[in-house]
Each structure stands twice: as C-alpha cells, then as structure tokens.
Write an enzyme that holds these catalytic residues in place. Structure first.
Site, PDB file in Angstrom:
ATOM      1  N   ASP A  14       0.833  -1.206   0.000  1.00  0.00           N
ATOM      2  CA  ASP A  14       0.000   0.000   0.000  1.00  0.00           C
ATOM      3  C   ASP A  14       0.871   1.261   0.000  1.00  0.00           C
ATOM      4  O   ASP A  14       1.997   1.238   0.500  1.00  0.00           O
ATOM      5  CB  ASP A  14      -0.899  -0.042   1.244  1.00  0.00           C
ATOM      6  CG  ASP A  14      -2.079   0.901   1.124  1.00  0.00           C
ATOM      7  OD1 ASP A  14      -2.300   1.467   0.037  1.00  0.00           O
ATOM      8  OD2 ASP A  14      -2.782   1.075   2.138  1.00  0.00           O
ATOM      9  N   HIS A  31       2.516   3.585  -8.837  1.00  0.00           N
ATOM     10  CA  HIS A  31       2.457   2.142  -9.109  1.00  0.00           C
ATOM     11  C   HIS A  31       3.692   1.696  -9.892  1.00  0.00           C
ATOM     12  O   HIS A  31       4.216   0.607  -9.685  1.00  0.00           O
ATOM     13  CB  HIS A  31       1.184   1.803  -9.898  1.00  0.00           C
ATOM     14  CG  HIS A  31      -0.083   2.092  -9.138  1.00  0.00           C
ATOM     15  ND1 HIS A  31      -0.267   1.680  -7.841  1.00  0.00           N
ATOM     16  CD2 HIS A  31      -1.218   2.749  -9.480  1.00  0.00           C
ATOM     17  CE1 HIS A  31      -1.464   2.080  -7.417  1.00  0.00           C
ATOM     18  NE2 HIS A  31      -2.052   2.741  -8.392  1.00  0.00           N
ATOM     19  N   LEU A 125      11.947 -20.369  -4.482  1.00  0.00           N
ATOM     20  CA  LEU A 125      10.935 -19.475  -3.901  1.00  0.00           C
ATOM     21  C   LEU A 125       9.668 -19.570  -4.761  1.00  0.00           C
ATOM     22  O   LEU A 125       9.763 -19.608  -5.988  1.00  0.00           O
ATOM     23  CB  LEU A 125      11.447 -18.028  -3.915  1.00  0.00           C
ATOM     24  CG  LEU A 125      10.483 -16.975  -3.374  1.00  0.00           C
ATOM     25  CD1 LEU A 125      10.702 -16.759  -1.873  1.00  0.00           C
ATOM     26  CD2 LEU A 125      10.657 -15.629  -4.074  1.00  0.00           C
TER      27      LEU A 125
HETATM   28  C1  FPP Z   1      -1.871   0.228  -3.205  1.00  0.00           C
HETATM   29  O1  FPP Z   1      -1.497   1.567  -3.251  1.00  0.00           O
HETATM   30  C2  FPP Z   1      -1.299  -0.503  -4.300  1.00  0.00           C
HETATM   31  C3  FPP Z   1      -2.007  -1.091  -5.302  1.00  0.00           C
HETATM   32  C4  FPP Z   1      -3.467  -1.045  -5.402  1.00  0.00           C
HETATM   33  C5  FPP Z   1      -1.327  -1.784  -6.387  1.00  0.00           C
HETATM   34  C6  FPP Z   1      -0.033  -2.459  -6.073  1.00  0.00           C
HETATM   35  C7  FPP Z   1       0.567  -2.779  -7.354  1.00  0.00           C
HETATM   36  C8  FPP Z   1       1.863  -2.751  -7.687  1.00  0.00           C
HETATM   37  C9  FPP Z   1       2.959  -2.482  -6.748  1.00  0.00           C
HETATM   38  C10 FPP Z   1       2.263  -2.953  -9.103  1.00  0.00           C
HETATM   39  C11 FPP Z   1       1.691  -4.082  -9.904  1.00  0.00           C
HETATM   40  C12 FPP Z   1       2.113  -5.403  -9.440  1.00  0.00           C
HETATM   41  C13 FPP Z   1       2.823  -6.325 -10.133  1.00  0.00           C
HETATM   42  C14 FPP Z   1       3.007  -7.678  -9.537  1.00  0.00           C
HETATM   43  C15 FPP Z   1       3.464  -6.030 -11.413  1.00  0.00           C
HETATM   44  P1  FPP Z   1      -2.619   2.673  -3.305  1.00  0.00           P
HETATM   45  O2  FPP Z   1      -2.814   3.075  -4.713  1.00  0.00           O
HETATM   46  O3  FPP Z   1      -3.865   2.205  -2.612  1.00  0.00           O
HETATM   47  O4  FPP Z   1      -1.930   3.802  -2.491  1.00  0.00           O
HETATM   48  P2  FPP Z   1      -2.628   4.913  -1.588  1.00  0.00           P
HETATM   49  O5  FPP Z   1      -3.327   4.186  -0.471  1.00  0.00           O
HETATM   50  O6  FPP Z   1      -1.466   5.728  -1.112  1.00  0.00           O
HETATM   51  O7  FPP Z   1      -3.566   5.671  -2.464  1.00  0.00           O
END
Ligand code: FPP
Length: 230
Positions: A14, A31, A125
């Site tokens: 997150d 992201h 892994l």
């Molecule tokens: C949460 O941050 C994160 C996500 C919803 C996406 C996580 C995805 C990645 C790290 C990249 C894609 C993954 C792969 C495996 C290629 P948020 O957007 O909710 O952050 P915020 O709470 O600060 O708004």
C-alpha cells in the site's frame, strides 16, 4: 542472524498513490515506482530464507478505481511478466497466480499461463501474485465448488475448503506485512491468514527496502505463535 524465519510472507503493498501525490505525480507513477521496487524485494526475501512470497497487486475492489489507473496497473503486470520472467526463471523462482482469471483480459490470462508453465518446476521461492483477487470472492468460489461436487455437509472440514482455494498449492502465510500505515486486511487471504502474524509499517510501498524487510523479520522472530493454545 535471525533463526526464526517465516516460511511464507504475504504483503499488502500500500501507499503507491500517496508516494505519487507527495511528489505531484499521477497515481500511476507511484504504481510504476512500486513495481520497479519488486525485483529487489523478491531477492531480499529469497536471501533471507523465505520460501513463499505473496504480493497483493490488484484486488477485486480495485476495478472501481479510475479507468486510467486500472489500465496502468494491467499494463504494469503485463510489462513486468514480459521483462522479469526470464530473470525469475533463472533464479529458480516459481510463479503462481491467485485470483479470478476470467475477469482479466485474454492477453493477461495468456501471460500468466505462460509464466506459470515455464516456472512450474522451480523450487527456491514460490512467488504468488494476487491479481483480481478478493478473499470473499475466493470463498464464494469454494462454496459453489462444494455444492457442484455434492459434498455432504458432514464431510465439510477445513481441509475440504483449503484444497479448493486459489492458494491450494501453498502453505498459509506466517507473516502478513502491510505498508503505508493502514491497519486493516482489505479482503486479503482472509481464510489463510487466520493464524498469521501481522506487521504494519508506515513506510510507503515504493520506499520499502531491505532494511525494512530486516525490521519486519526481526519483529516476527520475537513473536510467540499460539494458534489458540495458552
Ligand atoms: C496500493 O497503493 C497498491 C495497489 C493497489 C497496487 C499495487 C501494485 C503494484 C505495486 C504494481 C503491480 C504489481 C505487479 C506484480 C506487477 P494505493 O494506490 O492504494 O496507495 P494509496 O493508499 O497511497 O492511495
């Protein structure tokens, strides 16, 4: 040296959006930065002796985000599989997908199937990518399956359920890490994490690094797991 290493670590990654907003960037830049962080994170857990790593990359609820952001996340998954598959395979890492494949584009379904096939015999892994994953959705799938198989109510037990989850081939997580300060589980592995230890950190996902992993593993090593006993 930490001797009590979790076998399976699952992560709610997150804070990408906040990382971007703090820099006046679009959320998708967060992201992107969070995705660029992944190879080092995977390597670091592997070096620590963790055998299963699960990443919550896209939830069944994430479809409600702006179309632009959803597209960016879909593209990041495709690009990552494209650019990382060979490296992961060389490093003896097995990739599996957790989630509803049907809701994903054919292109993504094919990329996931290819990654799972190429890496299926790897043993160092297991990297599970939870993508279009929701814990409740997963349990609904299990219930439907049990009904279709005409399993008698008296024969339903924990094993019957565990064997029908997306995660059927991997053990339950020992440690669930959530970055970026929120203290909630957000529909992640709700059956599997019944006895997991939780570790919450304020660090935003794109900033999460080797030192933070060491801190999380150190904290885990001090926990006394009871599984309901005294
Ligand atoms: C949460 O941050 C994160 C996500 C919803 C996406 C996580 C995805 C990645 C790290 C990249 C894609 C993954 C792969 C495996 C290629 P948020 O957007 O909710 O952050 P915020 O709470 O600060 O708004």
């Amino acid at each position: 040296m930490n001797s009590n290493i979790p076998n399976h670590v699952a992560i709610i990654m997150d804070g990408n959006g906040r990382w971007a907003s703090m820099r006046d960037l679009e959320r998708s830049e967060g992201h992107k930065k969070g995705t660029e962080n992944l190879p080092k994170i995977v390597e670091s857990f592997k070096e620590s002796g963790v055998r299963y790593l699960t990443l919550y990359a896209f939830s069944t609820e994430n479809w409600t985000r702006p179309q632009r952001e959803v597209s960016a996340l879909m593209n990041l998954l495709l690009e990552s599989i494209g650019s990382q598959l060979e490296h992961l395979h060389k490093n003896n890492i097995k990739i599996i997908h957790l989630g509803d494949k049907v809701g994903l584009s054919v292109k993504i379904q094919k990329a996931i199937a290819k990654a799972e096939k190429i890496t299926k015999n790897n043993t160092d892994l297991t990297l599970s990518i939870a993508f279009n994953y929701g814990g409740r959705n997963e349990l609904i799938g299990v219930i439907k399956q049990i009904i279709k198989e005409n399993i008698e109510p008296d024969n339903i037990n924990e094993q019957v359920i565990s064997e029908r989850l997306y995660s059927k081939s991997i053990p339950d997580p020992d440690l669930v890490i959530r970055t970026a300060g929120e203290i909630r589980t957000s529909n992640f592995l709700i059956w599997q994490s019944a006895y997991s230890e939780y570790y919450f950190t304020d660090v935003l996902w794109p900033d999460f690094n080797k030192e933070h992993i060491a801190e999380a593993l150190e904290e885990y090593s001090k926990r006394r797991r009871k599984y309901g006993s005294s």
